[in-house]
Structures are given as C-alpha cells and as structure tokens.
Write a protein that holds these residues in place. Structure first.
Motif, PDB file in Angstrom:
ATOM      1  N   ARG A  43      49.428  50.623  45.708  1.00 50.09           N
ATOM      2  CA  ARG A  43      48.123  50.343  44.988  1.00 50.09           C
ATOM      3  C   ARG A  43      47.422  51.411  44.698  1.00 50.09           C
ATOM      4  NH1 ARG A  43      43.943  46.266  48.190  1.00 50.09           N
ATOM      5  NH2 ARG A  43      45.619  44.608  47.477  1.00 50.09           N
ATOM      6  N   GLU A  44      47.192  52.297  45.791  1.00 48.88           N
ATOM      7  CA  GLU A  44      46.462  53.577  45.555  1.00 48.88           C
ATOM      8  C   GLU A  44      46.843  54.383  44.487  1.00 48.88           C
ATOM      9  OE1 GLU A  44      46.189  55.232  49.408  1.00 48.88           O
ATOM     10  OE2 GLU A  44      45.258  53.444  50.363  1.00 48.88           O
ATOM     11  N   LEU A  46      48.443  53.390  41.620  1.00 50.07           N
ATOM     12  CA  LEU A  46      48.305  52.747  40.625  1.00 50.07           C
ATOM     13  C   LEU A  46      46.754  52.958  40.278  1.00 50.07           C
ATOM     14  CD1 LEU A  46      50.306  49.766  40.904  1.00 50.07           C
ATOM     15  CD2 LEU A  46      50.824  51.477  39.380  1.00 50.07           C
ATOM     16  N   GLN A  47      46.022  52.854  41.574  1.00 48.77           N
ATOM     17  CA  GLN A  47      44.315  53.089  41.059  1.00 48.77           C
ATOM     18  C   GLN A  47      44.187  54.325  40.626  1.00 48.77           C
ATOM     19  OE1 GLN A  47      42.905  51.285  45.055  1.00 48.77           O
ATOM     20  NE2 GLN A  47      42.758  49.345  43.921  1.00 48.77           N
ATOM     21  N   ARG A  48      44.947  55.382  41.049  1.00 50.41           N
ATOM     22  CA  ARG A  48      44.512  56.665  40.592  1.00 50.41           C
ATOM     23  C   ARG A  48      45.284  57.076  39.548  1.00 50.41           C
ATOM     24  NH1 ARG A  48      47.608  57.956  45.467  1.00 50.41           N
ATOM     25  NH2 ARG A  48      49.516  58.801  44.879  1.00 50.41           N
ATOM     26  N   GLY A  49      45.945  55.848  38.743  1.00 54.46           N
ATOM     27  CA  GLY A  49      46.782  56.243  37.426  1.00 54.46           C
ATOM     28  C   GLY A  49      48.185  56.973  37.784  1.00 54.46           C
ATOM     29  N   ASP A  50      48.428  57.133  38.600  1.00 52.65           N
ATOM     30  CA  ASP A  50      49.780  57.846  39.007  1.00 52.65           C
ATOM     31  C   ASP A  50      50.797  56.995  39.017  1.00 52.65           C
ATOM     32  OD1 ASP A  50      51.873  59.488  39.570  1.00 52.65           O
ATOM     33  OD2 ASP A  50      50.884  60.510  41.358  1.00 52.65           O
ATOM     34  N   VAL A  51      51.421  56.642  37.957  1.00 50.82           N
ATOM     35  CA  VAL A  51      52.038  55.480  37.821  1.00 50.82           C
ATOM     36  C   VAL A  51      53.773  55.931  38.135  1.00 50.82           C
ATOM     37  CG1 VAL A  51      53.697  53.893  35.970  1.00 50.82           C
ATOM     38  CG2 VAL A  51      50.915  54.273  35.698  1.00 50.82           C
ATOM     39  N   GLU A  52      53.918  56.993  37.946  1.00 56.33           N
ATOM     40  CA  GLU A  52      55.355  57.456  38.346  1.00 56.33           C
ATOM     41  C   GLU A  52      55.372  57.555  39.812  1.00 56.33           C
ATOM     42  OE1 GLU A  52      58.008  58.442  36.624  1.00 56.33           O
ATOM     43  OE2 GLU A  52      56.860  57.697  34.756  1.00 56.33           O
TER      44      GLU A  52
END
Length: 82
Positions: A43-44, A46-52
């Motif tokens: 979740r964290e 994804l929230q910071r935009g680090d999809v990889e």
C-alpha cells in the motif's frame, strides 16, 4: 459486527490489535497475520507512486498473482494476433 471490526483492523494494518481481537472474539483470521505487514508495504509503495516496487512486493507475497497475469497476457496476445 465482530467480523466487520476484524476486517477493519486487518485492512488498516493493525496487526497486533487484529491478533488480540481474533483471540478475544474467537474469530478465525481472514488472512495470515504475517502478511499484514507485507500488505502495508505494498500500500505504501502504491501511495508514493512506486508501482514497480508494489508489483515486486505483490509477487513476493503471492507469486500466483504474477503467474495468472502472464497467462492472461498470453491469451490476449494470442487472440489479438489470430
């Protein structure tokens, strides 16, 4: 009502509270409590935009997800080229 409370604790990442509540309410956990921390890491990411990073963590937690995705992509590709 107890199940709703348990789901909230798990979803929000309150591992210790979920473990204690599970015992007190005599509920079986909806997930392995050890996976809660991993889920919070996903979740964290994804929230910071680090999809990889999130994808890598999902694959580490449940490799079957990645396997199923690759299978679906091969089917889509096959159908597209047919």
């Amino acid at each position: 009502m107890n199940r709703l409370i348990m789901d909230y604790l798990v979803i929000e990442g309150y591992k210790l509270a979920a473990e204690e509540f599970s015992q007190e309410a005599k509920l079986s956990p909806p997930v392995d409590f050890e996976s809660i921390e991993s889920r919070m890491d996903i979740r964290e990411a994804l929230q910071r935009g680090d999809v990889e990073d999130a994808i890598t963590r999902v694959n580490d937690l449940n490799p079957e997800v990645s396997h199923q995705h690759r299978k679906e992509e091969r089917i889509k590709s096959f159908m597209h080229h047919s």
